[in-house]
Write a protein that holds these residues in place. Sequence first.
Motif, PDB file in Angstrom:
ATOM      1  N   GLU A  89       0.845  -1.208   0.000  1.00  0.00           N
ATOM      2  CA  GLU A  89       0.000   0.000   0.000  1.00  0.00           C
ATOM      3  C   GLU A  89       0.882   1.261   0.000  1.00  0.00           C
ATOM      4  O   GLU A  89       0.678   2.177  -0.768  1.00  0.00           O
ATOM      5  CB  GLU A  89      -0.930  -0.002   1.235  1.00  0.00           C
ATOM      6  CG  GLU A  89      -1.982  -1.124   1.214  1.00  0.00           C
ATOM      7  CD  GLU A  89      -2.779  -1.216  -0.104  1.00  0.00           C
ATOM      8  OE1 GLU A  89      -2.929  -2.345  -0.626  1.00  0.00           O
ATOM      9  OE2 GLU A  89      -3.166  -0.156  -0.647  1.00  0.00           O
ATOM     10  N   LEU A  90       1.900   1.252   0.874  1.00  0.00           N
ATOM     11  CA  LEU A  90       2.747   2.459   0.992  1.00  0.00           C
ATOM     12  C   LEU A  90       3.922   2.437   0.014  1.00  0.00           C
ATOM     13  O   LEU A  90       4.687   3.383  -0.068  1.00  0.00           O
ATOM     14  CB  LEU A  90       3.253   2.597   2.431  1.00  0.00           C
ATOM     15  CG  LEU A  90       2.169   2.820   3.499  1.00  0.00           C
ATOM     16  CD1 LEU A  90       2.805   2.902   4.893  1.00  0.00           C
ATOM     17  CD2 LEU A  90       1.391   4.120   3.198  1.00  0.00           C
ATOM     18  N   GLY A  91       4.119   1.298  -0.681  1.00  0.00           N
ATOM     19  CA  GLY A  91       5.252   1.229  -1.624  1.00  0.00           C
ATOM     20  C   GLY A  91       6.584   1.251  -0.900  1.00  0.00           C
ATOM     21  O   GLY A  91       7.474   2.033  -1.197  1.00  0.00           O
ATOM     22  N   ARG A  92       6.717   0.324   0.087  1.00  0.00           N
ATOM     23  CA  ARG A  92       7.970   0.242   0.840  1.00  0.00           C
ATOM     24  C   ARG A  92       8.511  -1.183   0.767  1.00  0.00           C
ATOM     25  O   ARG A  92       7.747  -2.143   0.658  1.00  0.00           O
ATOM     26  CB  ARG A  92       7.761   0.620   2.308  1.00  0.00           C
ATOM     27  CG  ARG A  92       7.202   2.027   2.462  1.00  0.00           C
ATOM     28  CD  ARG A  92       7.848   2.810   3.565  1.00  0.00           C
ATOM     29  NE  ARG A  92       7.320   4.194   3.586  1.00  0.00           N
ATOM     30  CZ  ARG A  92       6.464   4.635   4.508  1.00  0.00           C
ATOM     31  NH1 ARG A  92       6.075   3.825   5.483  1.00  0.00           N
ATOM     32  NH2 ARG A  92       5.999   5.868   4.465  1.00  0.00           N
ATOM     33  N   LEU A  93       9.856  -1.301   0.841  1.00  0.00           N
ATOM     34  CA  LEU A  93      10.501  -2.616   0.732  1.00  0.00           C
ATOM     35  C   LEU A  93      11.645  -2.666   1.747  1.00  0.00           C
ATOM     36  O   LEU A  93      12.413  -1.709   1.868  1.00  0.00           O
ATOM     37  CB  LEU A  93      11.060  -2.791  -0.688  1.00  0.00           C
ATOM     38  CG  LEU A  93      11.916  -4.008  -0.990  1.00  0.00           C
ATOM     39  CD1 LEU A  93      11.154  -5.308  -0.756  1.00  0.00           C
ATOM     40  CD2 LEU A  93      12.415  -3.960  -2.446  1.00  0.00           C
ATOM     41  N   TYR A  94      11.709  -3.752   2.508  1.00  0.00           N
ATOM     42  CA  TYR A  94      12.721  -3.910   3.553  1.00  0.00           C
ATOM     43  C   TYR A  94      13.441  -5.240   3.369  1.00  0.00           C
ATOM     44  O   TYR A  94      12.794  -6.276   3.230  1.00  0.00           O
ATOM     45  CB  TYR A  94      12.072  -3.890   4.942  1.00  0.00           C
ATOM     46  CG  TYR A  94      11.342  -2.608   5.268  1.00  0.00           C
ATOM     47  CD1 TYR A  94      10.010  -2.431   4.871  1.00  0.00           C
ATOM     48  CD2 TYR A  94      11.965  -1.566   5.942  1.00  0.00           C
ATOM     49  CE1 TYR A  94       9.340  -1.251   5.137  1.00  0.00           C
ATOM     50  CE2 TYR A  94      11.292  -0.383   6.224  1.00  0.00           C
ATOM     51  CZ  TYR A  94       9.973  -0.236   5.813  1.00  0.00           C
ATOM     52  OH  TYR A  94       9.299   0.938   6.067  1.00  0.00           O
ATOM     53  N   TYR A  95      14.791  -5.209   3.373  1.00  0.00           N
ATOM     54  CA  TYR A  95      15.600  -6.437   3.364  1.00  0.00           C
ATOM     55  C   TYR A  95      16.111  -6.649   4.786  1.00  0.00           C
ATOM     56  O   TYR A  95      16.851  -5.794   5.295  1.00  0.00           O
ATOM     57  CB  TYR A  95      16.807  -6.287   2.460  1.00  0.00           C
ATOM     58  CG  TYR A  95      16.578  -6.335   0.961  1.00  0.00           C
ATOM     59  CD1 TYR A  95      17.603  -5.935   0.103  1.00  0.00           C
ATOM     60  CD2 TYR A  95      15.401  -6.794   0.370  1.00  0.00           C
ATOM     61  CE1 TYR A  95      17.455  -5.987  -1.278  1.00  0.00           C
ATOM     62  CE2 TYR A  95      15.254  -6.854  -1.004  1.00  0.00           C
ATOM     63  CZ  TYR A  95      16.281  -6.453  -1.822  1.00  0.00           C
ATOM     64  OH  TYR A  95      16.140  -6.498  -3.196  1.00  0.00           O
ATOM     65  N   ARG A  96      15.704  -7.734   5.432  1.00  0.00           N
ATOM     66  CA  ARG A  96      16.143  -8.042   6.802  1.00  0.00           C
ATOM     67  C   ARG A  96      15.934  -6.827   7.719  1.00  0.00           C
ATOM     68  O   ARG A  96      16.763  -6.540   8.588  1.00  0.00           O
ATOM     69  CB  ARG A  96      17.630  -8.428   6.806  1.00  0.00           C
ATOM     70  CG  ARG A  96      17.950  -9.675   6.010  1.00  0.00           C
ATOM     71  CD  ARG A  96      17.542 -10.927   6.737  1.00  0.00           C
ATOM     72  NE  ARG A  96      18.088 -12.145   6.073  1.00  0.00           N
ATOM     73  CZ  ARG A  96      17.734 -13.374   6.366  1.00  0.00           C
ATOM     74  NH1 ARG A  96      16.821 -13.596   7.314  1.00  0.00           N
ATOM     75  NH2 ARG A  96      18.245 -14.418   5.745  1.00  0.00           N
ATOM     76  N   GLY A  97      14.833  -6.111   7.477  1.00  0.00           N
ATOM     77  CA  GLY A  97      14.451  -4.994   8.344  1.00  0.00           C
ATOM     78  C   GLY A  97      15.021  -3.649   7.950  1.00  0.00           C
ATOM     79  O   GLY A  97      14.656  -2.631   8.513  1.00  0.00           O
ATOM     80  N   TYR A  98      15.937  -3.643   6.962  1.00  0.00           N
ATOM     81  CA  TYR A  98      16.535  -2.364   6.529  1.00  0.00           C
ATOM     82  C   TYR A  98      15.782  -1.848   5.313  1.00  0.00           C
ATOM     83  O   TYR A  98      15.534  -2.601   4.363  1.00  0.00           O
ATOM     84  CB  TYR A  98      18.013  -2.554   6.161  1.00  0.00           C
ATOM     85  CG  TYR A  98      18.886  -2.979   7.322  1.00  0.00           C
ATOM     86  CD1 TYR A  98      19.089  -4.324   7.608  1.00  0.00           C
ATOM     87  CD2 TYR A  98      19.488  -2.031   8.143  1.00  0.00           C
ATOM     88  CE1 TYR A  98      19.870  -4.717   8.686  1.00  0.00           C
ATOM     89  CE2 TYR A  98      20.277  -2.416   9.228  1.00  0.00           C
ATOM     90  CZ  TYR A  98      20.468  -3.770   9.490  1.00  0.00           C
ATOM     91  OH  TYR A  98      21.245  -4.156  10.556  1.00  0.00           O
ATOM     92  N   SER A  99      15.459  -0.547   5.298  1.00  0.00           N
ATOM     93  CA  SER A  99      14.736   0.031   4.162  1.00  0.00           C
ATOM     94  C   SER A  99      15.602  -0.025   2.901  1.00  0.00           C
ATOM     95  O   SER A  99      16.808   0.265   2.945  1.00  0.00           O
ATOM     96  CB  SER A  99      14.390   1.493   4.471  1.00  0.00           C
ATOM     97  OG  SER A  99      14.181   2.190   3.259  1.00  0.00           O
TER      98      SER A  99
END
Length: 370
Positions: free
Chosen positions: A23-33
Amino acid sequence: MELRKGLEDIAIKETSITFIDGELGRLYYRGYSIFDLASFSNFEEVAYLIWYGKLPTRHELDDFKSRLAEERSISDEIASLVKRTAKTANPMDVLRTSVSMMGLEDKDDGELITKSMKITAKIPTIISSIQRTRANLDVIEPDPSLSHSENFLYMLHGSKPSRERSRMLDVGLMLHIDHEMNASTMACLVVASTLSDIYSSIVAGISALKGPLHGGANSEALRQFMEIGSQENVEKYVLNRLSSGQRLMGFGHRIYKSLDPRAKIIKDYLSKVSKDEETQRLFDIATKVEEIGIRILGKRGIYPNVDFYSGLLFHFLGFDLDLFPTIFASARVIGWSAHVDEYLKDNKLIRPKAIYVGDLGKKYVPIDER
Ligand code: SDX
């Protein structure tokens, strides 16, 4: 039992690798933006993060980088396969077959991640060999003193790249490392869940990624911009394409119902670098397609995805158009193998059901009475 075509909104496992906020268009790898990683990190560091679950110390990263660099060379058999097929075969078929051959050649009992590191290290050598063989140029041997992205461009062009260009490829590859449970990752898991080998899983992943609805879209999106030819033609092209029931390639996503953050990062990069006239023209067309595409499709949650601008970035860096999906695969091997590794810690054979809608109890009729 409920039918869920495409397994839409079905969770197949828990993961701590990647989180997507559609919805917000966000992506995190292992918790990092992904925005922080794209600004401050690099391909090898993010590969380490995805595989081992933490950011490496300087010593750990230096050791990891040299282990990757040592594995870049390909066998004579694979080199000859590439030479024989590069001018005629689809590059994803060459890559899929080459990884299959790596599986034949690998007699070690090593760890899944170690084997995946070898595959990750060798794929750029295969990709650059394909392009140079097509151009009747000598294949360039990998240079272990260079970073992953510097070496990739060095093997492609035969000269060391500028810092700006190797940074662009580094960020581009970083953005493709993982994306949770996409179709090709699912393909890898299905194979892994039978306790088959990692090479077979990766071959399944490459096979799934090849399709134009998935990793093949980056080439298709650039083809669109080339077909359009000028900004003046964009509106008519988009309207004609959509009204004829064709899809706008590089638009839409099963999870993102807003702009894919990876598309935003790549677009920002491309807008800042000094581009040759052709790339500038294609970029101007792409931004116009984005504007009109969002005007028409945005209200339905259909926005540009990673493939919309990634093809333009790979084109700017000098890769042949039909090699783009192989570049995508070269980074996604990390996400595929990390999800396989995570799944196998609590494995369950993947075997869904189908809802039967055919006839039952039919009487057999001998062939001469049919
Ligand atoms: C990737 O899953 C991942 O995470 C993938 C990926 C990753 O990193 O691994 O992000 C990488 O594969 C990105 C997607 C690249 N593919 C494309 O750009 C190809 C074009 N896009 C689509 O075909 C489509 O958007 C999908 C396949 C990506 C997603 O489609 P869904 O979720 O299965 O939705 P759908 O095909 O059922 O479409 C729903 C509606 C349909 O309209 P109706 O039939 O309901 O009237 O939206 C329409 C579609 O026609 N639609 C589009 C469209 N995408 C969806 N209409 C026009 N243009 C488009 N691009």
